[in-house]
Design a protein around this motif. Structure first.
Motif, PDB file in Angstrom:
ATOM      1  N   CYS A  39       0.862  -1.186   0.000  1.00 50.76           N
ATOM      2  CA  CYS A  39       0.000   0.000   0.000  1.00 50.76           C
ATOM      3  C   CYS A  39       0.904   1.243   0.000  1.00 50.76           C
ATOM      4  N   THR A  41       0.876   3.690   1.822  1.00 51.64           N
ATOM      5  CA  THR A  41       1.218   4.131   3.173  1.00 51.64           C
ATOM      6  C   THR A  41       2.497   3.444   3.665  1.00 51.64           C
ATOM      7  N   THR A 172     -11.149   0.966   2.301  1.00 52.49           N
ATOM      8  CA  THR A 172     -11.132   2.433   2.235  1.00 52.49           C
ATOM      9  C   THR A 172     -12.027   2.932   1.103  1.00 52.49           C
ATOM     10  N   CYS A 194      -7.956   6.572 -10.086  1.00 52.49           N
ATOM     11  CA  CYS A 194      -8.326   5.152 -10.067  1.00 52.49           C
ATOM     12  C   CYS A 194      -7.112   4.275  -9.788  1.00 52.49           C
ATOM     13  N   GLY A 195      -6.555   4.382  -8.577  1.00 53.51           N
ATOM     14  CA  GLY A 195      -5.602   3.400  -8.072  1.00 53.51           C
ATOM     15  C   GLY A 195      -6.414   2.352  -7.335  1.00 53.51           C
ATOM     16  N   VAL A 197      -7.509   2.316  -4.355  1.00 51.60           N
ATOM     17  CA  VAL A 197      -8.581   2.901  -3.550  1.00 51.60           C
ATOM     18  C   VAL A 197      -9.725   3.388  -4.445  1.00 51.60           C
ATOM     19  N   ALA A 219      -4.322   7.939 -16.700  1.00 56.37           N
ATOM     20  CA  ALA A 219      -3.706   6.764 -17.328  1.00 56.37           C
ATOM     21  C   ALA A 219      -4.783   5.969 -18.067  1.00 56.37           C
ATOM     22  N   SER A 261      -7.114  10.454  -5.523  1.00 51.36           N
ATOM     23  CA  SER A 261      -5.873  10.549  -6.310  1.00 51.36           C
ATOM     24  C   SER A 261      -4.686  10.983  -5.461  1.00 51.36           C
ATOM     25  N   GLY A 262      -4.949  11.716  -4.399  1.00 51.51           N
ATOM     26  CA  GLY A 262      -3.848  12.284  -3.601  1.00 51.51           C
ATOM     27  C   GLY A 262      -3.324  13.589  -4.172  1.00 51.51           C
ATOM     28  N   LEU A 266      -7.417  18.210  -6.896  1.00 50.25           N
ATOM     29  CA  LEU A 266      -8.588  17.444  -7.332  1.00 50.25           C
ATOM     30  C   LEU A 266      -9.718  17.472  -6.299  1.00 50.25           C
ATOM     31  N   VAL A 283     -10.629  10.739   0.542  1.00 49.80           N
ATOM     32  CA  VAL A 283     -10.049   9.593   1.253  1.00 49.80           C
ATOM     33  C   VAL A 283      -8.549   9.501   1.037  1.00 49.80           C
ATOM     34  N   SER A 284      -8.015  10.342   0.128  1.00 45.10           N
ATOM     35  CA  SER A 284      -6.585  10.259  -0.181  1.00 45.10           C
ATOM     36  C   SER A 284      -5.761  10.965   0.892  1.00 45.10           C
ATOM     37  N   LEU A 309     -12.492  10.798   5.429  1.00 48.36           N
ATOM     38  CA  LEU A 309     -12.736   9.507   6.100  1.00 48.36           C
ATOM     39  C   LEU A 309     -11.491   8.638   6.093  1.00 48.36           C
ATOM     40  N   THR A 310     -11.252   7.961   7.203  1.00 46.88           N
ATOM     41  CA  THR A 310     -10.169   6.985   7.334  1.00 46.88           C
ATOM     42  C   THR A 310     -10.742   5.579   7.160  1.00 46.88           C
TER      43      THR A 310
HETATM   44  N1  LIG Z   1      -8.102   7.161   3.976  1.00 43.12           N
HETATM   45  C1  LIG Z   1      -7.456   6.031   4.180  1.00 43.12           C
HETATM   46  O1  LIG Z   1      -7.659   5.393   5.192  1.00 43.12           O
HETATM   47  C2  LIG Z   1      -6.490   5.526   3.152  1.00 43.12           C
HETATM   48  C3  LIG Z   1      -6.162   4.164   3.106  1.00 43.12           C
HETATM   49  C4  LIG Z   1      -5.324   3.714   2.068  1.00 43.12           C
HETATM   50  C5  LIG Z   1      -4.817   4.623   1.165  1.00 43.12           C
HETATM   51  N2  LIG Z   1      -5.137   5.960   1.267  1.00 43.12           N
HETATM   52  C6  LIG Z   1      -4.658   6.973   0.318  1.00 43.12           C
HETATM   53  O2  LIG Z   1      -5.524   6.943  -0.823  1.00 43.12           O
HETATM   54  C7  LIG Z   1      -4.822   7.477  -1.958  1.00 43.12           C
HETATM   55  C8  LIG Z   1      -4.969   6.546  -3.140  1.00 43.12           C
HETATM   56  O3  LIG Z   1      -4.275   5.350  -2.894  1.00 43.12           O
HETATM   57  P1  LIG Z   1      -3.976   4.347  -4.075  1.00 43.12           P
HETATM   58  O4  LIG Z   1      -3.243   3.213  -3.481  1.00 43.12           O
HETATM   59  O5  LIG Z   1      -5.231   4.096  -4.838  1.00 43.12           O
HETATM   60  O6  LIG Z   1      -2.970   5.270  -4.936  1.00 43.12           O
HETATM   61  P2  LIG Z   1      -2.541   5.208  -6.473  1.00 43.12           P
HETATM   62  O7  LIG Z   1      -1.330   6.057  -6.611  1.00 43.12           O
HETATM   63  O8  LIG Z   1      -2.504   3.799  -6.933  1.00 43.12           O
HETATM   64  O9  LIG Z   1      -3.755   5.917  -7.222  1.00 43.12           O
HETATM   65  C9  LIG Z   1      -3.784   7.274  -7.543  1.00 43.12           C
HETATM   66  C10 LIG Z   1      -4.402   7.392  -8.935  1.00 43.12           C
HETATM   67  O10 LIG Z   1      -4.580   8.789  -9.217  1.00 43.12           O
HETATM   68  C11 LIG Z   1      -4.285   9.000 -10.574  1.00 43.12           C
HETATM   69  N3  LIG Z   1      -3.963  10.409 -10.796  1.00 43.12           N
HETATM   70  C12 LIG Z   1      -2.790  11.049 -10.544  1.00 43.12           C
HETATM   71  N4  LIG Z   1      -2.877  12.338 -10.928  1.00 43.12           N
HETATM   72  C13 LIG Z   1      -4.133  12.514 -11.421  1.00 43.12           C
HETATM   73  C14 LIG Z   1      -4.824  13.617 -11.977  1.00 43.12           C
HETATM   74  N5  LIG Z   1      -4.254  14.829 -12.086  1.00 43.12           N
HETATM   75  N6  LIG Z   1      -6.113  13.449 -12.396  1.00 43.12           N
HETATM   76  C15 LIG Z   1      -6.708  12.233 -12.284  1.00 43.12           C
HETATM   77  N7  LIG Z   1      -6.092  11.143 -11.757  1.00 43.12           N
HETATM   78  C16 LIG Z   1      -4.825  11.284 -11.336  1.00 43.12           C
HETATM   79  C17 LIG Z   1      -3.106   8.056 -10.853  1.00 43.12           C
HETATM   80  O11 LIG Z   1      -2.952   7.791 -12.252  1.00 43.12           O
HETATM   81  C18 LIG Z   1      -3.538   6.811 -10.052  1.00 43.12           C
HETATM   82  O12 LIG Z   1      -4.271   5.913 -10.853  1.00 43.12           O
HETATM   83  C19 LIG Z   1      -3.370   7.660  -1.497  1.00 43.12           C
HETATM   84  O13 LIG Z   1      -3.219   9.036  -1.177  1.00 43.12           O
HETATM   85  C20 LIG Z   1      -3.277   6.788  -0.247  1.00 43.12           C
HETATM   86  O14 LIG Z   1      -2.262   7.209   0.633  1.00 43.12           O
HETATM   87  C21 LIG Z   1      -5.976   6.400   2.233  1.00 43.12           C
END
Ligand SMILES: NC(=O)c1ccc[n+]([C@@H]2O[C@H](COP(=O)([O-])OP(=O)(O)OC[C@H]3O[C@@H](n4cnc5c(N)ncnc54)[C@H](O)[C@@H]3O)[C@@H](O)[C@H]2O)c1
Ligand SMILES: [Zn+2]
Ligand SMILES: [Zn+2]
Length: 365
Positions: A39, A41, A172, A194-195, A197, A219, A261-262, A266, A283-284, A309-310
């Motif tokens: 993950c 994190t 999440t 769309c990662g 999460v 992507a 997306s983080g 966005l 949630v990011s 939300l966590t």
């Molecule tokens: N809230 C929680 O409890 C919790 C738990 C797990 C992960 N997270 C967080 O959630 C987030 C997502 O995690 P993940 O593993 O899916 O990450 P990931 O990096 O796999 O997914 C991020 C996606 O965002 C896309 N992206 C990047 N820039 C973009 C833009 N400008 N426009 C549109 N899309 C864009 C990327 O192509 C990618 O597909 C991370 O910040 C992670 O730390 C939070």
């Protein structure tokens, strides 16, 4: 006992070494690890963006088989297949109300490397070693508190291995939709990023029966995968104005949106893409905010709601079995996100996660 684990001695590094794992104490179980997801994190901890005390063993999407019970464990038995999830204290007001994802002791339990009793189970040559998220699951064995593991109703270790991210990333994304947004059947939702999460949010929207599910990413391959998981529309944020496109598709704006997306900017797009009375959820985990958002006109004029939300608002003993059931019914096709790696290839798994080549790398032990 002697175990093999990926240990981080210094920021940004990881190596497979022999460590000592002490037996489970009161309320704990020893788990023989079957698999562990990677993950984002973990990467944040290894690079010390989250200041976890080093040396440490990361890994917080572990699944495995209960090998030994500590004193007082009643809900599990030897041989149970389990999914490890986030730790919580069980006694604060939030835990008592059934909201362990909001536990008062989250920062300590997730990140300081000790268990509920304040001690560590791992060591190397007499030096105590942290276990991330009360798991330290990048290892052949791990100790976990009983309340941080959930029994999984699956037929084999191979099936269990697919379920690693039910303990973090999947709960999440799915939980953000099902537990907090609770969209009406037939409603419209946009998912930014769309990662693992965001894909889970798309699957959650499909489970909820949303009529219009708009996946936004940069992507093309991710957008294709999102469509195979239930997205009705795909928007490439690099090729067009995503907000305009969402307004066009939904004839005025989506009823719900998810920021996964983080990318801080966005969050603003997620709010701008809403129609009146809409709700957005973040949630990011973002870095320092690059944008200041004029919340009052945004939220008041539009009668909008913004959530954070966590862990998907999950109460794991209730929500994770629901997710397992969705998976077994074919309604949570997470196998489309997964690629397996040998434990020895952990560095490549991280590289592929970082580059985006693999959505959800899973290590097999
Ligand atoms: N809230 C929680 O409890 C919790 C738990 C797990 C992960 N997270 C967080 O959630 C987030 C997502 O995690 P993940 O593993 O899916 O990450 P990931 O990096 O796999 O997914 C991020 C996606 O965002 C896309 N992206 C990047 N820039 C973009 C833009 N400008 N426009 C549109 N899309 C864009 C990327 O192509 C990618 O597909 C991370 O910040 C992670 O730390 C939070
Ligand atoms: Zn608590
Ligand atoms: Zn995680």
């Amino acid at each position: 006992m002697k175990i093999k684990a990926a240990i981080t001695h210094e920021k940004g590094t990881m190596s497979l070494e022999e460590l000592e794992l002490a037996p489970p104490q009161k309320g704990q179980v020893l788990v023989k690890m079957v698999a562990c997801g990677v993950c984002h994190t973990d990467e944040a901890g290894i690079n010390q963006l989250i200041p976890v005390a080093l040396p440490a063993v990361f890994g917080h999407e572990g699944v495995g088989v209960v090998e030994e019970l500590g004193p007082g464990v009643t809900s599990l038995k030897k041989g149970d297949r389990i999914i490890m999830t986030f730790p919580s204290c069980g006694v604060c007001d939030y835990c008592a109300e059934g909201h362990p994802y909001a536990c008062d002791n989250i920062n300590t339990l997730f990140f300081n490397g000790s268990y509920l009793d304040g001690t560590k189970r791992l060591s190397q040559n007499g030096t105590a070693v942290s276990s991330f998220f009360g798991q330290g699951a990048f290892a052949t064995y791990a100790v976990a508190d009983e309340r941080n593991v959930v029994k999984a109703d699956v037929a084999s270790d191979d099936e269990l291995a697919y379920l690693c991210s039910l303990g973090c990333g999947v709960q999440t994304g799915v939980g953000a939709v099902l537990n907090r947004l609770r969209p009406k059947k037939g409603s419209s939702i946009a998912v930014f990023g769309c990662g693992g999460v965001g894909m889970s949010a798309v699957m959650g929207a499909a489970i909820a029966g949303c009529g219009t599910i708009i996946a936004v990413d940069v992507a093309p391959s991710r957008l294709e995968t999102a469509k195979s998981l239930g997205a009705t529309h795909a928007v490439n944020g690099r090729e067009c104005d995503a907000v305009e496109e969402i307004r066009k598709i939904t004839k005025g704006g989506a009823q719900y949106s998810v920021e996964s997306s983080g990318v801080p900017a966005l969050t603003l797009q997620a709010l701008n893409s809403l129609r009146r009375n809409g709700a957005a959820i973040v949630v990011s985990v973002t870095g320092p905010a690059e944008v200041s958002i004029a919340l009052e006109p945004m939220l008041m004029n539009k009668s909008a709601t913004l959530y954070g939300l966590t862990e998907g608002g999950s109460n794991p003993p209730i929500f994770i079995p629901e997710l397992v059931k969705y998976y077994r019914e074919g309604r949570l096709p997470i196998d489309k996100l997964v690629k397996f790696y040998k434990f020895e290839d952990i560095k490549r798994a991280f590289e592929d996660s970082h580059s985006g080549a693999t959505i959800k790398p899973i290590l097999r032990f």
